[in-house]
Write a protein that holds these residues in place. Structure first.
Motif, PDB file in Angstrom:
ATOM      1  N   LYS A 121      28.923  39.188  38.874  1.00  0.00           N
ATOM      2  CA  LYS A 121      29.324  37.953  39.575  1.00  0.00           C
ATOM      3  C   LYS A 121      29.525  36.791  38.616  1.00  0.00           C
ATOM      4  O   LYS A 121      30.090  35.770  39.005  1.00  0.00           O
ATOM      5  CB  LYS A 121      28.305  37.608  40.660  1.00  0.00           C
ATOM      6  CG  LYS A 121      26.909  37.364  40.176  1.00  0.00           C
ATOM      7  CD  LYS A 121      25.992  37.133  41.374  1.00  0.00           C
ATOM      8  CE  LYS A 121      24.553  37.322  40.979  1.00  0.00           C
ATOM      9  NZ  LYS A 121      23.724  37.741  42.101  1.00  0.00           N
ATOM     10  N   HIS A 226      38.371  37.364  36.303  1.00  0.00           N
ATOM     11  CA  HIS A 226      37.404  36.677  37.150  1.00  0.00           C
ATOM     12  C   HIS A 226      37.907  35.278  37.510  1.00  0.00           C
ATOM     13  O   HIS A 226      37.835  34.861  38.674  1.00  0.00           O
ATOM     14  CB  HIS A 226      36.082  36.598  36.389  1.00  0.00           C
ATOM     15  CG  HIS A 226      34.960  35.998  37.158  1.00  0.00           C
ATOM     16  ND1 HIS A 226      34.321  36.675  38.154  1.00  0.00           N
ATOM     17  CD2 HIS A 226      34.371  34.781  37.084  1.00  0.00           C
ATOM     18  CE1 HIS A 226      33.365  35.901  38.660  1.00  0.00           C
ATOM     19  NE2 HIS A 226      33.390  34.746  38.026  1.00  0.00           N
ATOM     20  N   SER A 227      38.457  34.561  36.536  1.00  0.00           N
ATOM     21  CA  SER A 227      38.945  33.220  36.849  1.00  0.00           C
ATOM     22  C   SER A 227      40.270  33.257  37.594  1.00  0.00           C
ATOM     23  O   SER A 227      40.496  32.425  38.473  1.00  0.00           O
ATOM     24  CB  SER A 227      39.049  32.357  35.596  1.00  0.00           C
ATOM     25  OG  SER A 227      39.012  33.112  34.454  1.00  0.00           O
ATOM     26  N   ALA A 230      39.595  33.587  41.180  1.00  0.00           N
ATOM     27  CA  ALA A 230      39.165  32.350  41.827  1.00  0.00           C
ATOM     28  C   ALA A 230      40.343  31.404  42.048  1.00  0.00           C
ATOM     29  O   ALA A 230      40.469  30.790  43.116  1.00  0.00           O
ATOM     30  CB  ALA A 230      38.093  31.682  40.982  1.00  0.00           C
ATOM     31  N   SER A 233      42.547  32.268  45.003  1.00  0.00           N
ATOM     32  CA  SER A 233      42.094  31.867  46.328  1.00  0.00           C
ATOM     33  C   SER A 233      42.203  30.354  46.503  1.00  0.00           C
ATOM     34  O   SER A 233      42.444  29.860  47.593  1.00  0.00           O
ATOM     35  CB  SER A 233      40.676  32.363  46.575  1.00  0.00           C
ATOM     36  OG  SER A 233      39.748  31.406  46.185  1.00  0.00           O
ATOM     37  N   GLN A 234      42.078  29.606  45.396  1.00  0.00           N
ATOM     38  CA  GLN A 234      42.183  28.144  45.513  1.00  0.00           C
ATOM     39  C   GLN A 234      43.607  27.710  45.868  1.00  0.00           C
ATOM     40  O   GLN A 234      43.808  26.739  46.588  1.00  0.00           O
ATOM     41  CB  GLN A 234      41.744  27.480  44.212  1.00  0.00           C
ATOM     42  CG  GLN A 234      41.432  26.008  44.412  1.00  0.00           C
ATOM     43  CD  GLN A 234      41.272  25.252  43.122  1.00  0.00           C
ATOM     44  OE1 GLN A 234      41.050  25.838  42.077  1.00  0.00           O
ATOM     45  NE2 GLN A 234      41.387  23.940  43.185  1.00  0.00           N
ATOM     46  N   GLY A 243      40.243  36.198  46.930  1.00  0.00           N
ATOM     47  CA  GLY A 243      40.947  36.156  45.652  1.00  0.00           C
ATOM     48  C   GLY A 243      41.971  37.279  45.584  1.00  0.00           C
ATOM     49  O   GLY A 243      42.280  37.900  46.600  1.00  0.00           O
ATOM     50  N   GLN A 258      36.019  42.906  45.968  1.00  0.00           N
ATOM     51  CA  GLN A 258      34.825  42.131  45.669  1.00  0.00           C
ATOM     52  C   GLN A 258      33.803  42.343  46.773  1.00  0.00           C
ATOM     53  O   GLN A 258      34.119  42.197  47.958  1.00  0.00           O
ATOM     54  CB  GLN A 258      35.171  40.644  45.565  1.00  0.00           C
ATOM     55  CG  GLN A 258      34.019  39.856  44.977  1.00  0.00           C
ATOM     56  CD  GLN A 258      34.293  38.363  44.937  1.00  0.00           C
ATOM     57  OE1 GLN A 258      34.982  37.833  45.783  1.00  0.00           O
ATOM     58  NE2 GLN A 258      33.744  37.700  43.942  1.00  0.00           N
TER      59      GLN A 258
END
Lengths: 329, 145
Positions: A121, A226-227, A230, A233-234, A243, A258
């Motif tokens: 995570k 991983h980024s 994120a 999804s933003q 994501g 995930q």
């Protein structure tokens, strides 16, 4: 879970990284012998193949190749007997006709799953499995003034200019005269660039191919994903988006699952491979059964559990057989 | 099936055009910031993919999808990037994005002497043509909006 709570968990990120660095290389070397060069029979055949290929359409190399009767399948006679099934599968092997000659090897034809990553995570890579790497390698003999321009980049020698015969810009020097090079140095520790600058060493045979990922690069790519996950999804135009779940390119598809606890399971597969969603759930199950329930496994740390390895490999093979490439391909 | 929004970036990362149709959620940052974040993400995805790919790529990145939307990506050899967000029911629309480039961008921006390149597109004509083109797409449905 209770067993892991009892023991102190040294969750230092630094340690996670250094320990993972050692493991995957060991794994890949056991799974795949590093030298996958074509045998002498294939080298001998390559001459006649090249003639054949010239008369075939330029693209769709794989399919055309297989239709012309490929020497790749389990010792198939090189007549016109390789069926349509083979045709669809070989095409994932490489992009250039020449690379195909060396590219695919042995009985492992229908390999639809390339690799598996498990990201914790925090974005750290805790497990990586190189299941199958389609080889697109080209070997060529050069005389003295080397017409390719090689440039060191990230501890490797990459082709910077002079794309030809299946050798592409961005390919790395993998072997010289059959001996594997390690980064920028030959097996006996000499600088490759210096070696190639000396006319006395010519003619020299150099093998090129896509640079393989080092353990450090894998760690970096895992945290990069991983980024990206994120940000994906933003930037969503719809509320409540997850994501990135599936990312498609022309050569592979990346599937990501995930869990509620934030662990990401990432599978790289052939774009035509089906049944990956079920496989991701299965990997989660295997992770829960053989990593989490292992009393010697500490959370967020690299997974080194034999049973996890075995069952994962089994699941991959089952998935490849159960979810073959779509019909008609 | 619906179209959420569309971004056009030039080769340097400047956002030339943005329009939205059925967008239900804003990113919570200013538009300028959002363009930068989007371009940054695409840039990273491209580099990520070129490293991850097991074989050499031709077109490279095509699309990604999350649980709620799908992002389609098309890049011309000159580095112009067309990005369209749709819902999940839409398949491969590479040819549609190519049409936006060749029939609308080239016709109404490149061939328009009043439009300067590498700057936000001010042309009302371009805006209208693009809007009617997107609204005419088979997978564009106002119902979802």
């Amino acid at each position: 879970m209770t067993s892991t709570e009892v023991r102190p968990t040294p969750s230092t990120e630094l340690r996670t990284r250094t320990t993972t660095e050692v493991r995957p290389t060991k794994r890949t070397s056991t799974a795949f012998p590093p030298s996958l060069s074509a045998g002498p029979t294939m080298a001998a055949r390559s001459g006649e193949r090249r003639l054949l290929l010239q008369r075939l359409p330029a693209r769709k190399d794989g399919a055309a190749w297989a239709r012309a009767g490929n020497p790749v399948g389990k010792g198939l006679p090189s007549g016109a007997g390789a069926g349509r099934g083979v045709a669809s599968r070989v095409s994932s092997g490489g992009s250039g006709s020449l690379s195909l000659l060396r590219g695919v090897k042995g009985p492992r034809l229908a390999m639809g799953i390339f690799s598996v990553f498990v990201v914790n995570k925090a974005g750290g890579l805790v497990y990586q499995l190189e299941h199958y790497a389609p080889r697109a390698e080209t070997e060529k003999t050069f005389s003295f003034p080397l017409e390719l321009v090689l440039r060191p980049h990230d501890e490797r020698l990459l082709v910077a200019f002079g794309q030809r015969d299946g050798i592409r810009v961005g390919h790395a020097v993998l072997a010289i005269n059959g001996a594997e090079v390690s980064g920028r140095f030959t097996a006996d520790g000499k600088d490759v660039l210096e070696y190639l600058a000396n006319p006395a060493h010519y003619p020299v045979s150099i093998r090129f191919g896509r640079p393989r990922l080092s353990s450090n690069e894998k760690l970096m790519l895992a945290s990069m994903f991983h980024s990206l996950f994120a940000i994906g999804s933003q930037l969503s135009p719809e509320p409540g988006s997850s994501g990135i779940e599936m990312l498609e390119t022309d050569t592979f598809k990346l599937h990501c699952f995930q869990t509620l606890t934030g662990i990401k399971f990432v599978v790289l597969a052939d774009p035509r491979q089906s049944g990956i969603d079920a496989l991701l759930r299965k990997i989660y199950e295997i992770y829960s059964d053989f990593a989490l329930k292992n009393p010697f496994y500490s959370l967020e740390m690299p997974i080194r559990c034999e049973l996890f390895d075995q069952n994962l490999k089994l699941a991959l093979e089952v998935a490849e057989k159960a979810g073959p490439f779509g019909p008609g391909l | 099936m619906t179209v959420h929004n569309l971004y056009i970036f030039d080769r340097n990362g400047a956002c030339l055009h943005y329009s939205e149709w059925n967008r239900k959620k804003q990113a919570g940052i200013s538009k300028e910031e959002e363009y930068k974040l989007m371009y940054g993400m695409l840039f990273s995805i491209r580099s990520f993919i070129s490293k991850m790919s097991p074989v050499d790529m031709k077109d490279g990145f095509l699309s990604f999808q999350t649980s709620k939307y799908k992002l389609h990506y098309y890049e011309t050899p000159t580095g112009l990037k067309v990005v369209m967000n749709t819902d999940l029911g839409v398949g491969n629309i590479r040819d549609v994005l190519h049409q936006i480039y060749s029939y609308i961008y080239v016709e109404y921006v490149v061939k328009n002497p009043l439009c300067s390149m590498n700057e936000t597109i001010q042309s009302e004509l371009f805006r209208n043509k693009l809007d009617s083109f997107v609204r005419g797409l088979p997978f564009f449905s106002a119902r979802a909006g």
